[in-house]
Scaffold this motif. Sequence first.
Motif, PDB file in Angstrom:
ATOM      1  N   LEU A 119      46.745  44.860  37.651  1.00  0.00           N
ATOM      2  CA  LEU A 119      47.177  43.802  37.413  1.00  0.00           C
ATOM      3  C   LEU A 119      47.453  42.749  37.923  1.00  0.00           C
ATOM      4  CD1 LEU A 119      50.185  44.976  35.063  1.00  0.00           C
ATOM      5  CD2 LEU A 119      48.695  43.884  34.011  1.00  0.00           C
ATOM      6  N   GLN A 120      47.820  43.228  39.419  1.00  0.00           N
ATOM      7  CA  GLN A 120      47.907  42.364  40.292  1.00  0.00           C
ATOM      8  C   GLN A 120      46.180  41.947  40.796  1.00  0.00           C
ATOM      9  OE1 GLN A 120      48.962  44.389  44.004  1.00  0.00           O
ATOM     10  NE2 GLN A 120      51.105  44.865  43.425  1.00  0.00           N
ATOM     11  N   HIS A 121      45.224  42.151  40.309  1.00  0.00           N
ATOM     12  CA  HIS A 121      44.584  41.598  41.255  1.00  0.00           C
ATOM     13  C   HIS A 121      43.587  40.996  39.807  1.00  0.00           C
ATOM     14  CE1 HIS A 121      39.683  41.879  42.747  1.00  0.00           C
ATOM     15  NE2 HIS A 121      39.773  42.670  40.996  1.00  0.00           N
ATOM     16  N   MET A 122      44.234  41.367  39.139  1.00  0.00           N
ATOM     17  CA  MET A 122      43.741  40.646  37.359  1.00  0.00           C
ATOM     18  C   MET A 122      44.234  39.294  37.321  1.00  0.00           C
ATOM     19  SD  MET A 122      44.429  41.734  33.683  1.00  0.00           S
ATOM     20  CE  MET A 122      46.332  41.025  33.663  1.00  0.00           C
ATOM     21  N   VAL A 123      45.861  39.178  37.471  1.00  0.00           N
ATOM     22  CA  VAL A 123      46.496  37.998  37.794  1.00  0.00           C
ATOM     23  C   VAL A 123      45.508  36.544  39.139  1.00  0.00           C
ATOM     24  CG1 VAL A 123      48.612  36.577  38.141  1.00  0.00           C
ATOM     25  CG2 VAL A 123      47.675  39.044  37.255  1.00  0.00           C
ATOM     26  N   LEU A 124      45.469  37.521  39.858  1.00  0.00           N
ATOM     27  CA  LEU A 124      44.405  36.625  41.186  1.00  0.00           C
ATOM     28  C   LEU A 124      42.998  35.842  40.597  1.00  0.00           C
ATOM     29  CD1 LEU A 124      45.023  38.633  44.442  1.00  0.00           C
ATOM     30  CD2 LEU A 124      46.328  37.124  43.182  1.00  0.00           C
ATOM     31  N   GLU A 125      42.465  36.840  39.811  1.00  0.00           N
ATOM     32  CA  GLU A 125      41.071  36.284  39.018  1.00  0.00           C
ATOM     33  C   GLU A 125      41.692  35.409  38.047  1.00  0.00           C
ATOM     34  OE1 GLU A 125      38.248  37.012  39.782  1.00  0.00           O
ATOM     35  OE2 GLU A 125      38.484  38.804  41.567  1.00  0.00           O
ATOM     36  N   LEU A 126      42.600  35.856  37.333  1.00  0.00           N
ATOM     37  CA  LEU A 126      42.757  34.601  36.093  1.00  0.00           C
ATOM     38  C   LEU A 126      43.342  33.104  36.975  1.00  0.00           C
ATOM     39  CD1 LEU A 126      44.771  36.701  33.586  1.00  0.00           C
ATOM     40  CD2 LEU A 126      42.361  35.835  33.379  1.00  0.00           C
ATOM     41  N   ALA A 157      35.482  32.962  27.341  1.00  0.00           N
ATOM     42  CA  ALA A 157      34.881  34.417  27.642  1.00  0.00           C
ATOM     43  C   ALA A 157      35.136  34.601  29.312  1.00  0.00           C
ATOM     44  CB  ALA A 157      33.046  34.115  27.628  1.00  0.00           C
ATOM     45  N   LEU A 158      35.264  34.009  30.100  1.00  0.00           N
ATOM     46  CA  LEU A 158      35.477  34.401  31.653  1.00  0.00           C
ATOM     47  C   LEU A 158      36.555  34.787  31.393  1.00  0.00           C
ATOM     48  CD1 LEU A 158      34.388  33.439  34.933  1.00  0.00           C
ATOM     49  CD2 LEU A 158      35.714  31.622  34.790  1.00  0.00           C
ATOM     50  N   ALA A 159      37.875  34.436  30.739  1.00  0.00           N
ATOM     51  CA  ALA A 159      39.173  34.881  31.358  1.00  0.00           C
ATOM     52  C   ALA A 159      39.128  36.253  30.385  1.00  0.00           C
ATOM     53  CB  ALA A 159      39.917  34.458  29.999  1.00  0.00           C
ATOM     54  N   LEU A 160      38.592  36.520  29.182  1.00  0.00           N
ATOM     55  CA  LEU A 160      37.838  37.555  28.660  1.00  0.00           C
ATOM     56  C   LEU A 160      37.239  39.036  29.957  1.00  0.00           C
ATOM     57  CD1 LEU A 160      37.442  36.968  25.115  1.00  0.00           C
ATOM     58  CD2 LEU A 160      39.150  37.797  25.867  1.00  0.00           C
TER      59      LEU A 160
END
Length: 249
Positions: free
Chosen positions: A28-35, A135-138
């Motif tokens: 989740l931490q890595h995903m939040v940074l990408e978002l 699509a980028l967010a997915l």
Amino acid sequence: KKTLLPLLREETLSSIFPCNPALQRPELQHMVLELLRCVPLLLFLLFVCGLDHFIFSILSIIQHHSFIEYSYQSSHHLSVNVMGTSLMAQLLRGTIGALNSSFDTEVETSNLACLPQPTGMTRQQYLNVCLPLGALALLCLAQVYPFRLRRAIAAFYFPKREKTRVLFLYNKLLRQRKNFLHLQRGRVARQARQAPGPGMLLLQWCRRRWPWLRRCLRQNCTLCGTPETPRHQPCPNPDCSALYCESCW
């Protein structure tokens, strides 16, 4: 397995289990940074769409409220009458009479050709603009699952290195477990030295006075903070109200 398993709650939260379909805390931490990296693109997209709608609204107002139509009408009649019956009168009547004319003029014009003709974007066009960002967010959400395959791929090509990594992780968990117990003992000792507040004293008195209230007034584990269950172990000291879950106990 006998030494480490079952893992403690903190160790479970800090680890990634590849077979678990749910998103885990390290992921989740890595995903939040990408978002968060998609936020500037989203703001820019909203700005561009808002600016487009604003310009379209201004041009549409100009088109509807600046229309001017001109209508010009005129009538011209010229008639020369020569009186008399003499030869000169007849001669003048034949020559000057050719000047007699009559015509009507009617002109209608407008500034329609000079007005802007704006065309607003349709919902499908807005959708086509937003689809790449969606699509980028997915992809940011779904990338955690391919990332779990990195260790399996590396272990397939480098099995000796994988054994070294497993041994390193085993020793690391043992050191963390030893330091964890030492730190938690000091933490429990500090909590025991602190005087409980009036609310805690009232809660403990109600639990001792009416045991059936324990289902509603549940305590948490002193170490990991998990809610109370029938498997939780109280401190054997009657003067201590500490409660521990099965793994911490």
